[in-house]
Scaffold this motif. Sequence first.
Motif, PDB file in Angstrom:
ATOM      1  N   TRP A 193      37.919  30.924  40.555  1.00 37.02           N
ATOM      2  CA  TRP A 193      37.004  31.591  39.796  1.00 37.02           C
ATOM      3  C   TRP A 193      37.019  32.515  40.422  1.00 37.02           C
ATOM      4  O   TRP A 193      37.244  34.221  39.628  1.00 37.02           O
ATOM      5  CB  TRP A 193      35.562  31.401  40.310  1.00 37.02           C
ATOM      6  N   ILE A 194      37.738  32.966  41.794  1.00 37.91           N
ATOM      7  CA  ILE A 194      37.663  34.299  42.444  1.00 37.91           C
ATOM      8  C   ILE A 194      39.576  34.892  42.359  1.00 37.91           C
ATOM      9  O   ILE A 194      38.969  35.734  41.710  1.00 37.91           O
ATOM     10  CB  ILE A 194      38.048  33.870  43.893  1.00 37.91           C
ATOM     11  N   THR A 195      40.248  33.787  41.595  1.00 39.76           N
ATOM     12  CA  THR A 195      41.586  34.462  41.240  1.00 39.76           C
ATOM     13  C   THR A 195      41.027  35.350  39.752  1.00 39.76           C
ATOM     14  O   THR A 195      41.579  35.877  39.092  1.00 39.76           O
ATOM     15  CB  THR A 195      42.650  33.411  40.492  1.00 39.76           C
ATOM     16  N   ALA A 196      39.870  34.410  38.948  1.00 38.66           N
ATOM     17  CA  ALA A 196      39.956  34.525  37.157  1.00 38.66           C
ATOM     18  C   ALA A 196      38.891  36.436  37.566  1.00 38.66           C
ATOM     19  O   ALA A 196      39.073  37.058  36.721  1.00 38.66           O
ATOM     20  CB  ALA A 196      39.133  33.706  36.229  1.00 38.66           C
ATOM     21  N   MET A 197      37.701  36.760  38.293  1.00 41.08           N
ATOM     22  CA  MET A 197      37.564  38.448  39.098  1.00 41.08           C
ATOM     23  C   MET A 197      38.369  38.714  39.011  1.00 41.08           C
ATOM     24  O   MET A 197      38.203  40.157  38.738  1.00 41.08           O
ATOM     25  CB  MET A 197      36.741  37.848  39.575  1.00 41.08           C
ATOM     26  N   LYS A 198      39.513  38.543  40.058  1.00 36.92           N
ATOM     27  CA  LYS A 198      41.042  39.190  40.264  1.00 36.92           C
ATOM     28  C   LYS A 198      41.279  39.606  39.327  1.00 36.92           C
ATOM     29  O   LYS A 198      41.827  41.201  38.719  1.00 36.92           O
ATOM     30  CB  LYS A 198      41.867  38.727  41.103  1.00 36.92           C
ATOM     31  N   ARG A 199      41.777  39.272  38.210  1.00 38.43           N
ATOM     32  CA  ARG A 199      42.200  38.781  36.652  1.00 38.43           C
ATOM     33  C   ARG A 199      41.560  40.056  35.782  1.00 38.43           C
ATOM     34  O   ARG A 199      42.339  40.924  34.650  1.00 38.43           O
ATOM     35  CB  ARG A 199      43.288  37.500  36.248  1.00 38.43           C
ATOM     36  N   MET A 200      40.341  39.270  35.496  1.00 38.16           N
ATOM     37  CA  MET A 200      39.373  40.742  34.897  1.00 38.16           C
ATOM     38  C   MET A 200      39.025  42.556  35.517  1.00 38.16           C
ATOM     39  O   MET A 200      39.662  42.846  34.362  1.00 38.16           O
ATOM     40  CB  MET A 200      38.216  39.920  34.837  1.00 38.16           C
ATOM     41  N   LYS A 221      32.057  47.635  36.992  1.00 33.84           N
ATOM     42  CA  LYS A 221      30.852  46.778  37.672  1.00 33.84           C
ATOM     43  C   LYS A 221      30.828  44.922  38.147  1.00 33.84           C
ATOM     44  O   LYS A 221      30.285  44.590  37.917  1.00 33.84           O
ATOM     45  CB  LYS A 221      29.988  47.368  35.764  1.00 33.84           C
ATOM     46  N   LEU A 222      32.433  44.795  37.582  1.00 32.23           N
ATOM     47  CA  LEU A 222      32.549  44.086  38.634  1.00 32.23           C
ATOM     48  C   LEU A 222      33.106  43.364  40.050  1.00 32.23           C
ATOM     49  O   LEU A 222      32.857  42.196  40.300  1.00 32.23           O
ATOM     50  CB  LEU A 222      34.198  43.668  37.225  1.00 32.23           C
ATOM     51  N   ASP A 223      33.036  44.693  40.579  1.00 31.66           N
ATOM     52  CA  ASP A 223      33.243  44.593  41.845  1.00 31.66           C
ATOM     53  C   ASP A 223      32.371  44.069  42.323  1.00 31.66           C
ATOM     54  O   ASP A 223      32.792  42.628  43.131  1.00 31.66           O
ATOM     55  CB  ASP A 223      33.301  45.606  42.762  1.00 31.66           C
ATOM     56  N   ARG A 224      30.917  43.809  42.580  1.00 28.24           N
ATOM     57  CA  ARG A 224      30.211  43.056  43.181  1.00 28.24           C
ATOM     58  C   ARG A 224      29.728  42.146  43.087  1.00 28.24           C
ATOM     59  O   ARG A 224      29.738  40.943  43.386  1.00 28.24           O
ATOM     60  CB  ARG A 224      28.906  43.791  43.034  1.00 28.24           C
ATOM     61  N   HIS A 225      30.564  41.524  41.496  1.00 30.90           N
ATOM     62  CA  HIS A 225      30.278  40.315  41.317  1.00 30.90           C
ATOM     63  C   HIS A 225      31.929  39.278  41.858  1.00 30.90           C
ATOM     64  O   HIS A 225      31.630  38.197  42.859  1.00 30.90           O
ATOM     65  CB  HIS A 225      30.585  40.021  39.850  1.00 30.90           C
ATOM     66  N   GLU A 226      32.436  40.106  42.135  1.00 25.19           N
ATOM     67  CA  GLU A 226      33.916  39.180  42.709  1.00 25.19           C
ATOM     68  C   GLU A 226      33.543  39.516  44.227  1.00 25.19           C
ATOM     69  O   GLU A 226      33.736  39.062  45.000  1.00 25.19           O
ATOM     70  CB  GLU A 226      34.997  40.612  42.705  1.00 25.19           C
ATOM     71  N   LYS A 227      33.029  40.531  44.478  1.00 28.46           N
ATOM     72  CA  LYS A 227      33.003  40.125  46.078  1.00 28.46           C
ATOM     73  C   LYS A 227      31.639  39.200  46.783  1.00 28.46           C
ATOM     74  O   LYS A 227      32.145  38.440  47.874  1.00 28.46           O
ATOM     75  CB  LYS A 227      31.719  42.208  46.736  1.00 28.46           C
ATOM     76  N   PHE A 228      30.608  39.254  45.580  1.00 29.68           N
ATOM     77  CA  PHE A 228      29.724  37.833  45.897  1.00 29.68           C
ATOM     78  C   PHE A 228      30.451  36.619  46.576  1.00 29.68           C
ATOM     79  O   PHE A 228      30.196  35.949  46.897  1.00 29.68           O
ATOM     80  CB  PHE A 228      28.950  37.923  44.754  1.00 29.68           C
ATOM     81  N   PHE A 229      31.461  36.389  45.518  1.00 31.05           N
ATOM     82  CA  PHE A 229      31.971  34.881  45.387  1.00 31.05           C
ATOM     83  C   PHE A 229      33.295  35.055  46.731  1.00 31.05           C
ATOM     84  O   PHE A 229      33.284  33.717  47.643  1.00 31.05           O
ATOM     85  CB  PHE A 229      32.857  34.610  44.110  1.00 31.05           C
ATOM     86  N   THR A 254      22.824  39.645  46.705  1.00 34.02           N
ATOM     87  CA  THR A 254      23.675  40.402  45.513  1.00 34.02           C
ATOM     88  C   THR A 254      22.518  40.410  44.451  1.00 34.02           C
ATOM     89  O   THR A 254      22.582  41.344  44.079  1.00 34.02           O
ATOM     90  CB  THR A 254      25.321  40.187  44.920  1.00 34.02           C
ATOM     91  N   PHE A 255      22.585  40.016  43.551  1.00 37.54           N
ATOM     92  CA  PHE A 255      21.412  39.843  42.444  1.00 37.54           C
ATOM     93  C   PHE A 255      19.607  39.316  43.256  1.00 37.54           C
ATOM     94  O   PHE A 255      19.648  38.835  44.501  1.00 37.54           O
ATOM     95  CB  PHE A 255      21.531  38.073  42.297  1.00 37.54           C
ATOM     96  N   ASP A 256      18.565  39.972  42.925  1.00 38.78           N
ATOM     97  CA  ASP A 256      17.075  40.207  43.117  1.00 38.78           C
ATOM     98  C   ASP A 256      16.517  38.814  43.048  1.00 38.78           C
ATOM     99  O   ASP A 256      16.072  38.626  43.902  1.00 38.78           O
ATOM    100  CB  ASP A 256      16.807  41.514  42.399  1.00 38.78           C
ATOM    101  N   ASN A 257      17.409  37.874  42.247  1.00 41.57           N
ATOM    102  CA  ASN A 257      16.459  36.850  41.803  1.00 41.57           C
ATOM    103  C   ASN A 257      17.269  35.925  42.728  1.00 41.57           C
ATOM    104  O   ASN A 257      18.169  35.521  40.753  1.00 41.57           O
ATOM    105  CB  ASN A 257      15.435  36.995  40.157  1.00 41.57           C
ATOM    106  N   ILE A 258      17.323  35.078  43.246  1.00 41.33           N
ATOM    107  CA  ILE A 258      17.565  33.879  43.139  1.00 41.33           C
ATOM    108  C   ILE A 258      17.179  32.782  42.705  1.00 41.33           C
ATOM    109  O   ILE A 258      15.534  32.532  43.440  1.00 41.33           O
ATOM    110  CB  ILE A 258      18.273  33.997  44.452  1.00 41.33           C
ATOM    111  N   ASP A 259      17.361  32.122  41.779  1.00 36.29           N
ATOM    112  CA  ASP A 259      16.688  31.091  41.201  1.00 36.29           C
ATOM    113  C   ASP A 259      17.280  29.622  42.924  1.00 36.29           C
ATOM    114  O   ASP A 259      17.919  29.511  42.653  1.00 36.29           O
ATOM    115  CB  ASP A 259      17.298  30.686  40.299  1.00 36.29           C
TER     116      ASP A 259
END
Length: 278
Positions: A193-200, A221-229, A254-259
């Motif tokens: 998943w982390i590798t995929a984030m970098k590729r995207m 906008k992808l940055d915070r997602h990559e950082k999260f993982f 990172t995300f406000d509503n944590i389910d």
Amino acid sequence: MISIVSYELEIISPRAVANTEGVGRGNVGAIYLNNFCLAIDSSMYVSTGDLFRSNVETHFKAPVKFLIITHYHADHTFGMKSFKDLVSISSAQVSKNLQSTDVLERYKGYIIELEKDDPLGKGVEFILPNFLFTESLIINDENLSVEINHVGGHTSGSSFVFFPEEKILFAGDLIFEDKFPYAGDVTCDPEKWITAMKRMRALNPDFIIPGHGPVMKGSDKLDRHEKFFIELRSIIKDAITDGLKQEEIEVPTTFDNIDPELKLLTVDHWLKYYKTQI
Ligand SMILES: [Zn+2]
């Protein structure tokens, strides 16, 4: 009983549209090439799948020729009946995921439940994609092309779709925008998943259509997602070293509503995954 739903398309660019409202659960999108359109994911329902396809064909005045399935989850595949006559493309792993004993059993029950309990859930059929690839696939139409890349991560079969002409990325569930991601699938691979984030990120897309949540504008906008993982990975690794219990682990904010359920499934899976690595 709700029998008619509105399923308007959001216009992303001259050649791309999406619906990210959540009516059909998983997001959907479409790309218009020169002579035909490609649909990406089918939503969870036949009612939304039907509307999606007809709205795309009306908007672009061209037929949908291919359906691309980003991964095996029900909210992206249960609307496939609306595209049954087409070539439906996925990674070979998606087909394997769908045919695993556990998924076959679960989805059979799920379809019966939907038929009974969900006003939108009538007529779902279990359908397998009929055109499979392993690593990547390019669809060409004259001067335009679309690239599908099998990367794994969210699920072992997960792919993202990129349309270079307009720099538009359809990320499937590799991205959950504005919500805590579901990273607890039994086939989820955090490292992939982390590798995929970098590729995207390297594609530098102008628009990203996530699997859930609103369209994202700009590759930053992808940055915070990559950082999260990446942060989650170090939290999990530290927790293993420190012998923390699952309930003692705090996830990145990172995300406000944590389910709480998604958090539990995710943390549980990542603990298992990294315990085998350390
Ligand atoms: Zn998913």
